[in-house]
Design a protein around this motif. Structure first.
Motif, PDB file in Angstrom:
ATOM      1  N   ALA A 100      85.178  83.847   7.301  1.00 59.98           N
ATOM      2  CA  ALA A 100      85.367  82.398   7.130  1.00 59.98           C
ATOM      3  C   ALA A 100      84.888  81.715   8.410  1.00 59.98           C
ATOM      4  CB  ALA A 100      86.834  82.074   6.867  1.00 59.98           C
ATOM      5  N   PRO A 101      84.412  80.473   8.322  1.00 56.33           N
ATOM      6  CA  PRO A 101      83.949  79.783   9.530  1.00 56.33           C
ATOM      7  C   PRO A 101      85.073  79.635  10.547  1.00 56.33           C
ATOM      8  CG  PRO A 101      83.296  78.593   7.539  1.00 56.33           C
ATOM      9  CD  PRO A 101      84.271  79.640   7.113  1.00 56.33           C
ATOM     10  N   HIS A 102      84.783  79.938  11.807  1.00 52.01           N
ATOM     11  CA  HIS A 102      85.764  79.761  12.873  1.00 52.01           C
ATOM     12  C   HIS A 102      85.045  79.633  14.209  1.00 52.01           C
ATOM     13  CE1 HIS A 102      85.143  84.098  12.360  1.00 52.01           C
ATOM     14  NE2 HIS A 102      85.455  84.262  13.616  1.00 52.01           N
ATOM     15  N   ASP A 103      85.780  79.245  15.229  1.00 56.68           N
ATOM     16  CA  ASP A 103      85.209  78.926  16.530  1.00 56.68           C
ATOM     17  C   ASP A 103      84.906  80.203  17.309  1.00 56.68           C
ATOM     18  OD1 ASP A 103      84.391  77.763  18.869  1.00 56.68           O
ATOM     19  OD2 ASP A 103      86.412  77.142  19.501  1.00 56.68           O
ATOM     20  N   LEU A 104      83.636  80.550  17.419  1.00 57.77           N
ATOM     21  CA  LEU A 104      83.235  81.743  18.167  1.00 57.77           C
ATOM     22  C   LEU A 104      83.335  81.526  19.674  1.00 57.77           C
ATOM     23  CD1 LEU A 104      80.121  82.916  16.114  1.00 57.77           C
ATOM     24  CD2 LEU A 104      82.533  83.552  15.804  1.00 57.77           C
ATOM     25  N   ASN A 105      83.310  80.277  20.135  1.00 58.74           N
ATOM     26  CA  ASN A 105      83.415  80.010  21.565  1.00 58.74           C
ATOM     27  C   ASN A 105      84.719  80.521  22.147  1.00 58.74           C
ATOM     28  OD1 ASN A 105      80.935  78.283  22.072  1.00 58.74           O
ATOM     29  ND2 ASN A 105      81.893  77.165  20.388  1.00 58.74           N
ATOM     30  N   ALA A 106      85.784  80.426  21.354  1.00 58.66           N
ATOM     31  CA  ALA A 106      87.090  80.885  21.825  1.00 58.66           C
ATOM     32  C   ALA A 106      87.102  82.386  22.065  1.00 58.66           C
ATOM     33  CB  ALA A 106      88.164  80.504  20.807  1.00 58.66           C
ATOM     34  N   LEU A 107      86.238  83.108  21.333  1.00 60.76           N
ATOM     35  CA  LEU A 107      86.143  84.553  21.515  1.00 60.76           C
ATOM     36  C   LEU A 107      85.139  84.913  22.597  1.00 60.76           C
ATOM     37  CD1 LEU A 107      86.143  85.591  17.737  1.00 60.76           C
ATOM     38  CD2 LEU A 107      88.068  85.686  19.339  1.00 60.76           C
ATOM     39  N   LEU A 108      84.045  84.165  22.679  1.00 63.09           N
ATOM     40  CA  LEU A 108      83.009  84.455  23.678  1.00 63.09           C
ATOM     41  C   LEU A 108      83.561  84.449  25.096  1.00 63.09           C
ATOM     42  CD1 LEU A 108      79.749  82.580  22.597  1.00 63.09           C
ATOM     43  CD2 LEU A 108      80.018  85.035  23.011  1.00 63.09           C
ATOM     44  N   ILE A 109      84.424  83.494  25.413  1.00 63.27           N
ATOM     45  CA  ILE A 109      84.923  83.391  26.789  1.00 63.27           C
ATOM     46  C   ILE A 109      85.871  84.533  27.144  1.00 63.27           C
ATOM     47  CG2 ILE A 109      84.614  80.891  26.848  1.00 63.27           C
ATOM     48  CD1 ILE A 109      87.650  80.607  26.490  1.00 63.27           C
ATOM     49  N   LEU A 110      86.275  85.310  26.151  1.00 62.39           N
ATOM     50  CA  LEU A 110      87.140  86.461  26.431  1.00 62.39           C
ATOM     51  C   LEU A 110      86.337  87.682  26.872  1.00 62.39           C
ATOM     52  CD1 LEU A 110      89.673  86.294  23.445  1.00 62.39           C
ATOM     53  CD2 LEU A 110      89.722  85.083  25.634  1.00 62.39           C
ATOM     54  N   LEU A 111      85.007  87.636  26.691  1.00 60.96           N
ATOM     55  CA  LEU A 111      84.171  88.777  27.051  1.00 60.96           C
ATOM     56  C   LEU A 111      83.885  88.799  28.547  1.00 60.96           C
ATOM     57  CD1 LEU A 111      81.520  88.558  24.180  1.00 60.96           C
ATOM     58  CD2 LEU A 111      83.377  90.224  24.352  1.00 60.96           C
ATOM     59  N   LYS A 112      83.882  89.985  29.123  1.00 58.75           N
ATOM     60  CA  LYS A 112      83.463  90.139  30.510  1.00 58.75           C
ATOM     61  C   LYS A 112      81.938  90.101  30.582  1.00 58.75           C
ATOM     62  CE  LYS A 112      85.400  94.188  31.147  1.00 58.75           C
ATOM     63  NZ  LYS A 112      85.753  95.564  31.635  1.00 58.75           N
ATOM     64  N   LYS A 113      81.386  90.251  31.774  1.00 59.29           N
ATOM     65  CA  LYS A 113      79.931  90.277  31.910  1.00 59.29           C
ATOM     66  C   LYS A 113      79.343  91.425  31.092  1.00 59.29           C
ATOM     67  CE  LYS A 113      77.883  91.645  35.767  1.00 59.29           C
ATOM     68  NZ  LYS A 113      76.821  92.604  35.388  1.00 59.29           N
ATOM     69  N   ASN A 114      78.274  91.137  30.357  1.00 63.05           N
ATOM     70  CA  ASN A 114      77.613  92.101  29.467  1.00 63.05           C
ATOM     71  C   ASN A 114      78.455  92.461  28.238  1.00 63.05           C
ATOM     72  OD1 ASN A 114      75.298  92.317  31.090  1.00 63.05           O
ATOM     73  ND2 ASN A 114      76.292  93.869  32.381  1.00 63.05           N
ATOM     74  N   GLY A 115      79.512  91.712  27.989  1.00 70.27           N
ATOM     75  CA  GLY A 115      80.341  91.976  26.815  1.00 70.27           C
ATOM     76  C   GLY A 115      79.650  91.565  25.527  1.00 70.27           C
ATOM     77  N   ASN A 116      80.138  92.110  24.426  1.00 77.86           N
ATOM     78  CA  ASN A 116      79.496  91.873  23.130  1.00 77.86           C
ATOM     79  C   ASN A 116      80.509  91.427  22.092  1.00 77.86           C
ATOM     80  OD1 ASN A 116      78.687  93.098  20.256  1.00 77.86           O
ATOM     81  ND2 ASN A 116      76.832  92.576  21.373  1.00 77.86           N
ATOM     82  N   LEU A 117      80.108  90.425  21.316  1.00 81.43           N
ATOM     83  CA  LEU A 117      80.866  89.975  20.145  1.00 81.43           C
ATOM     84  C   LEU A 117      80.066  90.369  18.917  1.00 81.43           C
ATOM     85  CD1 LEU A 117      83.047  88.318  18.621  1.00 81.43           C
ATOM     86  CD2 LEU A 117      81.680  86.266  19.099  1.00 81.43           C
TER      87      LEU A 117
END
Length: 351
Positions: A248-265
């Protein structure tokens, strides 16, 4: 060969009992008596023609198939009658392209799906596992090493299991890695189990208070409410990998900022409309990446099944009779299942 099946004649009609024709066993074929078939959310999309690909009718879905070999072709050396086997979402491909030769048949341009793919045999397209038997080229048959009493709970591994296993394996999840699983449903609950078995620190993300305790029981080390800014803030710049199973559509930005450097979503869900726009700074500032993933090739699926047998990973299921499928679809739309429906194909003989 005529066999009993369950499917629908139109997108606006319920599923019902019907008879279908299976081809005769060829030299490289394996015939399987289907014991159980998982009920996937994509089955519902297909029978209701919601993807816009043009569903062929009559449509018999089902691509999480487990059962026993009942006959093999004259040139099949690796399977014999009575072997426990499975079939996932792929039953054929070109066999010679770069992807096929590397074992990634799932990315072959000529991949043939277990249902709704054009073929020369009657009725002109593939019909799936809501049926008593299926005949498949030996290359696409998978060996099951779980105890037979777990067979029904193995069925969802053929789609949901490999869908979450593939990105976990690709991004080398193991001890010392911090992994997030977004959504605790049919895919997410298996993702938690797999990441835990791989030795990662597993954080489950949910919007449901009722899923909190369930996620811990599945193997999550922590559970975070997506709706809680305070809980989310604790995990900023800390994840190696986040696997997002939400369709379902949701805010990916909220998840992106949880990644460390070189992290992957990694995104697994296919929402009916686009996600909200990305803030590119969240993507660029830490060399983060967003990728997509779909099922896996045959070698990786076999690897996943062997891993699950070794670590005793199966799906949490509700076993149903064939004539309960329409009710199961409605319940699935409401999220009223923990966590996968599986059909007992023996009940096809009495519908």
């Amino acid at each position: 060969m005529i066999v009993q099946a369950y499917g629908t004649y139109a997108s606006d009609k319920p599923l019902e009992a019907m008879k279908i024709t299976r081809r005769t066993v060829g030299p490289h074929d394996v015939q399987i008596d289907i014991a159980y078939c998982g009920i996937c959310h994509s089955d519902l999309h297909e029978v209701r023609d919601e993807w816009g690909f043009g569903t062929h009718f009559p449509c018999i879905p089902g691509h999480e198939i487990v059962g026993r070999v009942s006959e093999v072709g004259t040139h099949v050396p690796n399977f014999k009658p009575n072997d426990l086997v499975g079939i996932g979402s792929i039953i054929d491909s070109c066999k010679h392209c770069e992807e096929c030769e590397a074992g990634f048949e799932n990315y072959c341009d000529d991949m043939i799906g277990t249902h709704n793919s054009p073929i020369p045999d009657e009725p002109g397209w593939t019909v799936g596992g809501y049926s008593q038997k299926i005949i498949v080229h030996e290359r696409y048959v998978l060996r099951i090493r779980h105890p037979e009493e777990q067979l029904a709970a193995v069925a969802p591994l053929l789609c949901a299991g490999i869908t979450v296993y593939s990105p976990l394996r690709h991004w080398k999840v193991g001890p010392g890695k911090k992994v997030g699983i977004v959504g605790i449903g049919g895919l997410g609950h298996i993702g938690i189990k797999l990441a835990h078995a791989m030795g990662a620190h597993v954080v489950a993300f949910t919007t449901s208070e009722s899923k909190y305790k369930a996620a811990r029981m599945l193997g999550a080390d922590e559970v975070v409410f997506l709706s809680s800014p305070e809980e989310m803030l604790v995990h900023v710049k800390s994840f190696d990998l986040i696997v997002d199973t939400v369709a379902a559509p949701h805010d990916l930005n909220a998840l992106l900022i949880l990644l460390k450097k070189n992290g992957n979503l990694t995104l697994l869900g296919v929402p009916p409309s686009p996600h909200p726009p990305l803030e590119m700074a969240n993507l660029l500032s830490k060399h983060r990446a967003i990728t997509g993933s779909m099922v896996g090739g045959i070698p990786e699926t076999q690897e996943m099944l062997d891993f699950c047998a070794k670590y005793r990973v199966v799906a949490d299921i509700e076993l149903i009779h064939a004539d309960e499928i329409n009710d199961a679809y409605e319940r699935m739309l409401k999220g009223d299942v923990q966590y996968r429906f599986v059909m007992d194909n023996a009940t096809l003989a009495v519908v």
